[in-house]
Design a protein around this motif. Structure first.
Motif, PDB file in Angstrom:
ATOM      1  N   GLY A  86      82.481  38.988  65.267  1.00 10.70           N
ATOM      2  CA  GLY A  86      83.455  39.834  64.580  1.00 10.70           C
ATOM      3  C   GLY A  86      83.973  40.946  65.483  1.00 10.70           C
ATOM      4  O   GLY A  86      83.222  41.529  66.267  1.00 10.70           O
ATOM      5  N   LEU A  87      85.271  41.216  65.376  1.00 13.26           N
ATOM      6  CA  LEU A  87      85.850  42.301  66.173  1.00 13.26           C
ATOM      7  C   LEU A  87      85.415  43.652  65.623  1.00 13.26           C
ATOM      8  O   LEU A  87      85.285  43.821  64.403  1.00 13.26           O
ATOM      9  CB  LEU A  87      87.388  42.212  66.127  1.00 13.26           C
ATOM     10  N   MET A  88      85.172  44.601  66.516  1.00  8.72           N
ATOM     11  CA  MET A  88      84.867  45.985  66.123  1.00  8.72           C
ATOM     12  C   MET A  88      85.998  46.840  66.704  1.00  8.72           C
ATOM     13  O   MET A  88      86.713  46.396  67.610  1.00  8.72           O
ATOM     14  CB  MET A  88      83.541  46.446  66.741  1.00  8.72           C
ATOM     15  N   GLU A  89      86.069  48.081  66.237  1.00  5.69           N
ATOM     16  CA  GLU A  89      87.148  48.931  66.753  1.00  5.69           C
ATOM     17  C   GLU A  89      87.010  49.180  68.248  1.00  5.69           C
ATOM     18  O   GLU A  89      87.981  49.453  68.936  1.00  5.69           O
ATOM     19  CB  GLU A  89      87.211  50.247  65.981  1.00  5.69           C
ATOM     20  N   ASP A  90      85.763  49.108  68.746  1.00  2.95           N
ATOM     21  CA  ASP A  90      85.609  49.369  70.188  1.00  2.95           C
ATOM     22  C   ASP A  90      85.564  48.083  71.025  1.00  2.95           C
ATOM     23  O   ASP A  90      85.294  48.127  72.220  1.00  2.95           O
ATOM     24  CB  ASP A  90      84.380  50.245  70.467  1.00  2.95           C
ATOM     25  N   THR A  91      85.858  46.927  70.400  1.00 11.96           N
ATOM     26  CA  THR A  91      85.920  45.689  71.195  1.00 11.96           C
ATOM     27  C   THR A  91      87.131  45.756  72.124  1.00 11.96           C
ATOM     28  O   THR A  91      88.251  46.045  71.659  1.00 11.96           O
ATOM     29  CB  THR A  91      86.090  44.441  70.288  1.00 11.96           C
ATOM     30  N   ASN A  92      86.892  45.497  73.393  1.00 10.54           N
ATOM     31  CA  ASN A  92      88.023  45.474  74.321  1.00 10.54           C
ATOM     32  C   ASN A  92      88.671  44.081  74.261  1.00 10.54           C
ATOM     33  O   ASN A  92      88.081  43.086  74.669  1.00 10.54           O
ATOM     34  CB  ASN A  92      87.563  45.783  75.751  1.00 10.54           C
ATOM     35  N   LEU A  93      89.881  44.041  73.717  1.00 13.57           N
ATOM     36  CA  LEU A  93      90.555  42.749  73.510  1.00 13.57           C
ATOM     37  C   LEU A  93      90.758  42.006  74.824  1.00 13.57           C
ATOM     38  O   LEU A  93      90.632  40.792  74.909  1.00 13.57           O
ATOM     39  CB  LEU A  93      91.922  42.976  72.850  1.00 13.57           C
ATOM     40  N   LYS A  94      91.072  42.767  75.847  1.00 21.18           N
ATOM     41  CA  LYS A  94      91.424  42.130  77.120  1.00 21.18           C
ATOM     42  C   LYS A  94      90.211  41.537  77.835  1.00 21.18           C
ATOM     43  O   LYS A  94      90.369  40.782  78.786  1.00 21.18           O
ATOM     44  CB  LYS A  94      92.215  43.112  77.988  1.00 21.18           C
ATOM     45  N   ASN A  95      88.987  41.864  77.320  1.00 20.21           N
ATOM     46  CA  ASN A  95      87.784  41.239  77.892  1.00 20.21           C
ATOM     47  C   ASN A  95      87.381  39.974  77.143  1.00 20.21           C
ATOM     48  O   ASN A  95      86.408  39.317  77.506  1.00 20.21           O
ATOM     49  CB  ASN A  95      86.600  42.219  77.864  1.00 20.21           C
ATOM     50  N   LEU A  96      88.104  39.649  76.065  1.00 15.20           N
ATOM     51  CA  LEU A  96      87.753  38.432  75.310  1.00 15.20           C
ATOM     52  C   LEU A  96      87.987  37.209  76.192  1.00 15.20           C
ATOM     53  O   LEU A  96      88.986  37.152  76.921  1.00 15.20           O
ATOM     54  CB  LEU A  96      88.634  38.307  74.050  1.00 15.20           C
ATOM     55  N   ASP A  97      87.078  36.230  76.083  1.00 18.53           N
ATOM     56  CA  ASP A  97      87.208  35.018  76.908  1.00 18.53           C
ATOM     57  C   ASP A  97      88.571  34.348  76.734  1.00 18.53           C
ATOM     58  O   ASP A  97      89.161  33.854  77.675  1.00 18.53           O
ATOM     59  CB  ASP A  97      86.133  33.986  76.507  1.00 18.53           C
ATOM     60  N   ASP A  98      89.015  34.327  75.452  1.00 20.92           N
ATOM     61  CA  ASP A  98      90.237  33.574  75.133  1.00 20.92           C
ATOM     62  C   ASP A  98      91.519  34.376  75.298  1.00 20.92           C
ATOM     63  O   ASP A  98      92.584  33.904  74.934  1.00 20.92           O
ATOM     64  CB  ASP A  98      90.174  33.126  73.660  1.00 20.92           C
ATOM     65  N   THR A 120     105.221  43.125  75.104  1.00 21.90           N
ATOM     66  CA  THR A 120     105.095  44.151  76.163  1.00 21.90           C
ATOM     67  C   THR A 120     104.448  45.438  75.643  1.00 21.90           C
ATOM     68  O   THR A 120     103.854  46.177  76.423  1.00 21.90           O
ATOM     69  CB  THR A 120     106.469  44.488  76.775  1.00 21.90           C
ATOM     70  N   ASP A 121     104.554  45.686  74.330  1.00 22.77           N
ATOM     71  CA  ASP A 121     103.913  46.887  73.775  1.00 22.77           C
ATOM     72  C   ASP A 121     102.401  46.833  73.928  1.00 22.77           C
ATOM     73  O   ASP A 121     101.718  47.854  73.841  1.00 22.77           O
ATOM     74  CB  ASP A 121     104.280  47.062  72.286  1.00 22.77           C
ATOM     75  N   LEU A 122     101.854  45.634  74.140  1.00 16.90           N
ATOM     76  CA  LEU A 122     100.399  45.507  74.267  1.00 16.90           C
ATOM     77  C   LEU A 122      99.884  46.036  75.603  1.00 16.90           C
ATOM     78  O   LEU A 122      98.677  46.118  75.805  1.00 16.90           O
ATOM     79  CB  LEU A 122      99.974  44.036  74.112  1.00 16.90           C
ATOM     80  N   SER A 123     100.811  46.414  76.496  1.00 14.73           N
ATOM     81  CA  SER A 123     100.347  46.886  77.815  1.00 14.73           C
ATOM     82  C   SER A 123      99.472  48.128  77.676  1.00 14.73           C
ATOM     83  O   SER A 123      98.589  48.362  78.495  1.00 14.73           O
ATOM     84  CB  SER A 123     101.533  47.141  78.741  1.00 14.73           C
ATOM     85  N   VAL A 124      99.685  48.929  76.622  1.00 12.54           N
ATOM     86  CA  VAL A 124      98.886  50.152  76.454  1.00 12.54           C
ATOM     87  C   VAL A 124      97.598  49.895  75.672  1.00 12.54           C
ATOM     88  O   VAL A 124      96.789  50.792  75.471  1.00 12.54           O
ATOM     89  CB  VAL A 124      99.691  51.262  75.726  1.00 12.54           C
ATOM     90  N   VAL A 125      97.435  48.662  75.196  1.00 12.53           N
ATOM     91  CA  VAL A 125      96.286  48.360  74.325  1.00 12.53           C
ATOM     92  C   VAL A 125      95.092  47.872  75.145  1.00 12.53           C
ATOM     93  O   VAL A 125      95.240  47.046  76.039  1.00 12.53           O
ATOM     94  CB  VAL A 125      96.695  47.300  73.272  1.00 12.53           C
ATOM     95  N   THR A 126      93.936  48.422  74.829  1.00 13.48           N
ATOM     96  CA  THR A 126      92.686  47.910  75.420  1.00 13.48           C
ATOM     97  C   THR A 126      91.774  47.463  74.278  1.00 13.48           C
ATOM     98  O   THR A 126      91.591  46.278  74.057  1.00 13.48           O
ATOM     99  CB  THR A 126      91.987  48.989  76.271  1.00 13.48           C
TER     100      THR A 126
END
Ligand code: NAP
Lengths: 77, 248
Positions: free
Chosen positions: A19-31, A55-61
């Motif tokens: 399950g995703l948590m608020e502190d999960t770094n999306l960009k480290n997900l395998d997929d 492109t707005d996702l560039s600021v998202v971690t």
């Protein structure tokens, strides 16, 4: 939307085992790739009636930073 | 050389933007009379002012299919149409996990169902002359795929089916029905699409168009040709205008 409902729906949409948590770094997900980015944007735009672009996702971690991008006022608790 | 007979009458949807607006302007410059349909009248205020005798704009949400016939019958008092160009349409990214009945049917409503309803109304004898010509705007996406574009590709492929069947049904009155399939044409729609790409993706997409992105003026001449009697032996076709996108 309720924060926990958001996390559950987002986890389901990305078909993640953990399950995703608020502190999960999306960009480290395998997929995490261009297709997952596209799904994330479509998911957010559908549920929050936003008009975000990939492109707005560039600021998202982390998931939390995505929620900030959506606007914290859109989450109930 | 102008393909369009002065005084001929056309119905154009999507008249407020991009390809549709460019078609309206070209038809009016050639002396035709046009009924334009869109939602935001202020986007065509300058055209309405310059061509107040030959251009009329009707504001209508084409997803309200039941309002279409009434809108067209109100206009028809002054004469039947010689052609119809369906440029209204929407692009949306709907990756598979986000596809649902609502968003896919909304795309179908504007891109396909409104076109079928307009076709049904337009093709009545009291609204159109024999020998009229109809042009739909499909897309290279009708035959090619792209990730995230299930809804859009499905609607654009559906249009080519509509065109072939309608061309046969209407052939008795020598009414022709064709589609054009552009690749990326610079317009508010493609601006939105490209605004969401990174610098590298933009360059990549541009490279997929061997002769670069198109402009509305790269597709309008073909539309005018298909509307004119010069193309009277062409019907049921889908003509790609794509700067070479589909041959790679
Ligand atoms: N541009 C491209 O690269 C490209 C490539 C291939 C195919 N196409 C196709 O070409 C067509 C025109 O595209 P474009 O680039 O000119 O797009 P555009 O600049 O976004 O214009 C779309 C037009 O459709 C109208 N429209 C949308 N929803 C409507 C509704 N519910 N009711 C009434 N009118 C509605 C808009 O009217 P309002 O603005 O007044 O709401 C606008 O006039 C579309 O079918 C598109 O799929 C475009």
């Amino acid at each position: 939307m309720d924060r926990s409902a958001f996390l559950t729906k987002f986890t389901e949409t990305l078909e993640l085992e953990d399950g995703l948590m608020e502190d999960t770094n999306l960009k480290n997900l395998d997929d995490w790739d261009s297709m997952t980015e596209m799904i994330t944007i479509a998911f957010v735009n559908e549920h929050f009636k936003t008009n975000l672009k990939v492109t707005d996702l560039s600021v998202v971690t982390t998931v939390g930073s995505l929620m900030e991008l959506i606007g914290i006022e859109n989450f109930d608790n | 050389m102008s393909f369009i007979a002065a005084g001929s009458r056309y119905l154009v949807t999507g008249a407020t933007s991009g390809i549709g607006k460019a078609v309206v302007e070209a038809l009016l410059e050639n002396g035709a009379t046009v009924l334009g349909i869109g939602r935001e009248a202020d986007k065509v205020a300058a055209i309405t002012e310059s061509y107040h005798q030959t251009f009329e704009f009707h504001s209508l949400d084409l997803c309200q299919l039941h309002l279409i016939e009434d809108a067209i019958s109100k206009y028809i008092g002054t004469g039947k149409f010689d052609g119809f160009i369906h440029c209204a349409g929407r692009d949306e990214t709907t990756p598979l996990p986000m596809c649902n009945e609502e968003n896919i049917s909304n795309l179908f409503k504007i891109n396909v169902f409104s076109g079928i309803e307009l076709l049904r109304v337009f093709s009545k004898k009291r609204f159109s002359n024999d020998g009229s010509s109809i042009v739909f705007i499909s897309s290279v996406m009708a035959e090619l795929g792209h990730q995230g574009k299930i809804g859009y590709c499905a609607t654009k492929a559906a249009i080519t089916g509509v065109v072939r069947a309608a061309a046969l049904e209407l052939s008795k009155r020598r009414i022709r029905v064709n589609a054009i399939s552009p690749a990326i044409v610079v317009s508010p729609m493609s601006d939105m699409l490209l605004a969401g790409t990174s610098h590298d993706e933009y360059k990549e997409i541009n490279k997929m168009h061997p002769t670069g992105f198109g402009t509305t003026m790269d597709v309008v001449p073909m539309i005018l040709f298909l509307l004119s009697a010069n193309s009277k032996w062409i019907t049921g076709q889908n003509i790609k205008i794509d700067g070479g996108y589909s041959i790679k």
